[in-house]
Design an enzyme around this catalytic site. Structure first.
Site, PDB file in Angstrom:
ATOM      1  CB  SER A 112      -0.959  -0.052   1.186  1.00 18.11           C
ATOM      2  OG  SER A 112      -1.844   1.022   1.125  1.00 18.11           O
ATOM      3  CG  HIS A 113       0.116   3.695   3.271  1.00 17.08           C
ATOM      4  ND1 HIS A 113      -0.740   2.637   3.381  1.00 17.08           N
ATOM      5  CD2 HIS A 113       0.595   3.929   4.502  1.00 17.08           C
ATOM      6  CE1 HIS A 113      -0.798   2.252   4.646  1.00 17.08           C
ATOM      7  NE2 HIS A 113       0.015   3.014   5.353  1.00 17.08           N
ATOM      8  CG  ASP A 276      -2.437   4.161  -1.676  1.00 15.58           C
ATOM      9  OD1 ASP A 276      -3.142   4.111  -2.695  1.00 15.58           O
ATOM     10  OD2 ASP A 276      -2.452   3.283  -0.794  1.00 15.58           O
ATOM     11  CG  ASP A 278      -2.712  -0.410  -2.673  1.00 15.85           C
ATOM     12  OD1 ASP A 278      -2.599   0.719  -2.153  1.00 15.85           O
ATOM     13  OD2 ASP A 278      -3.431  -1.298  -2.190  1.00 15.85           O
ATOM     14  CG  ASP A 280      -6.008   1.060  -1.404  1.00 16.41           C
ATOM     15  OD1 ASP A 280      -5.082   1.879  -1.227  1.00 16.41           O
ATOM     16  OD2 ASP A 280      -6.079  -0.032  -0.801  1.00 16.41           O
ATOM     17  NE  ARG A 281      -3.954   4.025   2.917  1.00 17.49           N
ATOM     18  CZ  ARG A 281      -3.570   4.156   4.169  1.00 17.49           C
ATOM     19  NH1 ARG A 281      -3.087   5.301   4.596  1.00 17.49           N
ATOM     20  NH2 ARG A 281      -3.645   3.149   5.012  1.00 17.49           N
ATOM     21  CE  LYS A 375      -7.615   2.243   1.725  1.00 21.62           C
ATOM     22  NZ  LYS A 375      -7.373   0.902   2.281  1.00 21.62           N
TER      23      LYS A 375
HETATM   24  C1  G16 Z   1      -5.403  -0.592   5.238  1.00 23.58           C
HETATM   25  C2  G16 Z   1      -6.831  -0.961   5.103  1.00 23.58           C
HETATM   26  C3  G16 Z   1      -7.684   0.231   5.435  1.00 23.58           C
HETATM   27  C4  G16 Z   1      -7.366   0.729   6.814  1.00 23.58           C
HETATM   28  C5  G16 Z   1      -5.902   0.984   6.949  1.00 23.58           C
HETATM   29  C6  G16 Z   1      -5.614   1.222   8.400  1.00 23.58           C
HETATM   30  O1  G16 Z   1      -5.127   0.420   4.317  1.00 23.58           O
HETATM   31  O2  G16 Z   1      -7.100  -1.374   3.783  1.00 23.58           O
HETATM   32  O3  G16 Z   1      -9.007  -0.125   5.302  1.00 23.58           O
HETATM   33  O4  G16 Z   1      -8.020   1.916   7.095  1.00 23.58           O
HETATM   34  O5  G16 Z   1      -5.178  -0.152   6.542  1.00 23.58           O
HETATM   35  O6  G16 Z   1      -4.294   1.270   8.621  1.00 23.58           O
HETATM   36  P1  G16 Z   1      -3.753   1.243  10.102  1.00 23.58           P
HETATM   37  O7  G16 Z   1      -4.134  -0.076  10.711  1.00 23.58           O
HETATM   38  O8  G16 Z   1      -2.299   1.448   9.906  1.00 23.58           O
HETATM   39  O9  G16 Z   1      -4.395   2.397  10.817  1.00 23.58           O
HETATM   40  P2  G16 Z   1      -4.091   0.224   3.160  1.00 23.58           P
HETATM   41  O10 G16 Z   1      -4.268   1.420   2.273  1.00 23.58           O
HETATM   42  O11 G16 Z   1      -2.782   0.179   3.881  1.00 23.58           O
HETATM   43  O12 G16 Z   1      -4.448  -1.081   2.521  1.00 23.58           O
END
Ligand code: G16
Length: 542
Positions: A112-113, A276, A278, A280-281, A375
């Protein structure tokens, strides 16, 4: 030929909020990726002869693990794999492909990010047949399998050319390499008024989209510049790079500060956005105004009817618990359901599948709808653009009018990154132990009305998820939430979410941190953040 290769379990393959995330060198250990992929398949049933989608965000080690995933899928009896060209698939695009072609599920390679590169992060997640992140039932089963694995099955199929579109045979399995962008762009075209958007760009409207050298570059180029006619140069950093150009592909005010500065500058474009690793953000910044993710979901929901895909209105709105209550006020006004779920997109899946919610959002820069089960960063940008095109107002006008109608939820998140795990756990344990004694007491003149450890009762399948974050509620609708991140890869990250509701329009232009100062101080008094973490300030404030 299919080989059964003996292996030994790793004990640390517990999927977090969004799959398994580790540093690249950990993934490079012999059999580490193989074990996890085999554990995914061991936790599933009934996929023989079926289709699996495979793709990733293009980060370092993506191509290698794609080859492994193809060979292990063949070894386990999948009939076909569909792989995004070049191994590229954004998370929402993967969700779309799974749904559109009714595949068994998909494997998405992404952290992800989080940053990428030889010493940075890598990740593997499994999405189920509804296109959404595997529910806890499956991720728990994957972890259990990973602890008892003693072999994996792999087909000797050599290296598959993943760069050329077409179909090849790999043993008994078919491998289809497909255009990563086309289906997704078509989906966006079915939801939004592309004619109105073309007119908007023709009229001179200026968008700045920063793909942060991550996966959305090719998608954004195709949609904004090619299909909608936005000028060349609208998309920046649009070439996906294995190390994201050395940057952190997290679209927030720290890592996309250049975009923020540009949007606050004298010659700012009309609208700025970023996505971000991947895809989704999203980050949304109007000229002269940053829109918090919590506000964004509320504003998108309030105006969604203006886009063709949502013209019949919304069934309901869902938000993660730490996300501000701004969306609740919109749901109330629209007379539709509002659902508060734990952090993690997977918790929205049942609500979307059951038709109870149409739009979902999280404070962590995630917004999406029932069009996929993830997302979706570009979706959020396109819905904003569609609303701007129809209303003919600026982002700032829409935001200030929204606050005037519904009141403003001042909101900020303070992150303490890479805290020693023991220290972070001690903070949470101590706080949990005193939750019962907090209601009725006052801190810094603020009266606590309720304090609990959030537990979610899924209204669709009745499952219960406990310990999803500590909530401290104050008189007047203010709130402090504390939880440990489930996506970090080193130490613990403590997140403190602070919110205050302000109905008075005359008080809607305060500085956010100043507006929240008493709550920030109260959070420290209650939880001993500074003393436990040994930090005198957060590492990131958003
Ligand atoms: C992932 C989940 C999101 C969630 C985030 C929370 O995001 O897909 O639904 O809000 O983790 O992150 P943390 O547990 O660090 O607060 P992503 O974009 O990393 O896949």
């Amino acid at each position: 030929m299919i080989r059964t290769v003996p292996t030994k379990p790793f004990t640390d393959q517990k999927p977090g909020t969004s799959g398994l995330r580790k540093k690249v060198p950990e993934f490079q250990q012999e059999h580490y990726a193989e074990n996890f992929i085999q554990s995914i398949f061991d936790a599933l049933e009934g996929f023989q002869g079926k289709t699996l989608v495979i793709g990733g965000d293009g980060r370092f080690y993506n191509r290698e693990v794609i080859q492994k995933a193809i060979a292990i899928a063949a070894g386990n009896g999948f009939g076909k794999v569909m792989v995004g060209q070049g191994g590229i698939l954004s998370t929402p695009a993967a969700s779309n492909i799974i749904r559109k072609y009714k595949t068994f599920g998909g494997i998405i390679l992404s952290a992800s990010h989080n940053p990428g590169g030889p010493h940075e992060d890598f990740g593997i997640k499994y999405n189920a047949g509804n296109g959404g992140p595997a529910p806890e039932k499956i991720t728990d089963a994957i972890f259990a399998k990973s602890k008892e694995i003693n072999s994996f099955k792999i087909a000797d199929i050599g290296t598959i050319d993943i760069d050329t579109i077409g179909t090849v045979k790999a043993g008994d399995m078919t491998v289809e390499i497909f255009d990563s962008v086309k289906d997704y762009a078509e989906l966006m075209e079915s939801l939004f008024d592309f004619d109105a958007l073309k007119k908007l760009f023709k009229s001179g409207f200026r968008l700045r989209f920063d793909a942060m050298h991550a996966v959305t570059g090719p998608y954004a180029k195709e949609i904004f510049e090619h299909r909608l006619g936005a000028p060349n140069g609208t998309c920046r950093n649009f070439k996906p790079l294995p190390d994201f150009g050395g940057h952190h592909p997290d679209p927030n005010l720290v890592h996309a500060k250049h975009l923020y500065d540009e949007m606050m500058g004298a010659d700012a474009p009309d609208f700025g956005a970023a996505s971000d690793g991947d895809g989704d953000r999203n980050l949304i910044i109007g000229r002269g105004i940053f829109v918090t993710p919590s506000d964004s979901v509320a504003m998108l929901a309030a105006n969604a009817k203006l886009a063709p895909g949502y013209k019949d209105g919304l069934k309901g709105i869902a938000r993660s618990m730490p996300t501000s209550g701004a969306a609740d006020r919109v749901a109330e006004k629209l007379g539709i359901g509002i659902y508060e779920t734990p952090t993690g997109w997977k918790f929205f899946g049942n609500l979307l599948d059951a038709g109870m919610a149409t739009i979902c959002g999280e404070e962590s820069a995630g917004t999406g709808s029932n069009h996929v089960r993830e997302k979706d960063g570009l979706w959020a940008v396109l819905l904003w653009l569609n609303i701007l095109a129809v209303r003919g107002e600026s982002c700032k006008e829409i935001v200030t009018e929204h606050w005037a109608t519904y009141g403003r939820n001042y909101y900020s998140r303070h992150d303490y990154e890479e805290v020693e795990s023991d220290r972070a756990n001690a903070l949470v344990d101590e706080l949990r132990a005193k939750l019962g004694s907090l209601p009725g007491t006052s801190v810094r003149g603020l009266k606590i009305t309720k304090a609990d450890d959030f537990a979610y009762h899924d209204p669709v399948d009745g499952s219960v998820s406990e310990h999803q974050g500590i909530r401290i509620l104050f008189e007047g609708g203010s709130r402090v939430v504390l939880r440990l991140s489930g996506t970090g890869t080193s130490g613990a990250t403590l997140r403190v979410y602070i919110e205050r509701y302000e109905p008075d329009t005359a008080r809607h232009d305060l500085d956010t941190q100043a507006a929240l100062a008493d709550l920030i101080a109260a959070a420290d008094d209650i939880a001993g953040i500074k003393s436990h973490t040994g930090r005198d300030k957060p590492s990131v404030i958003t």
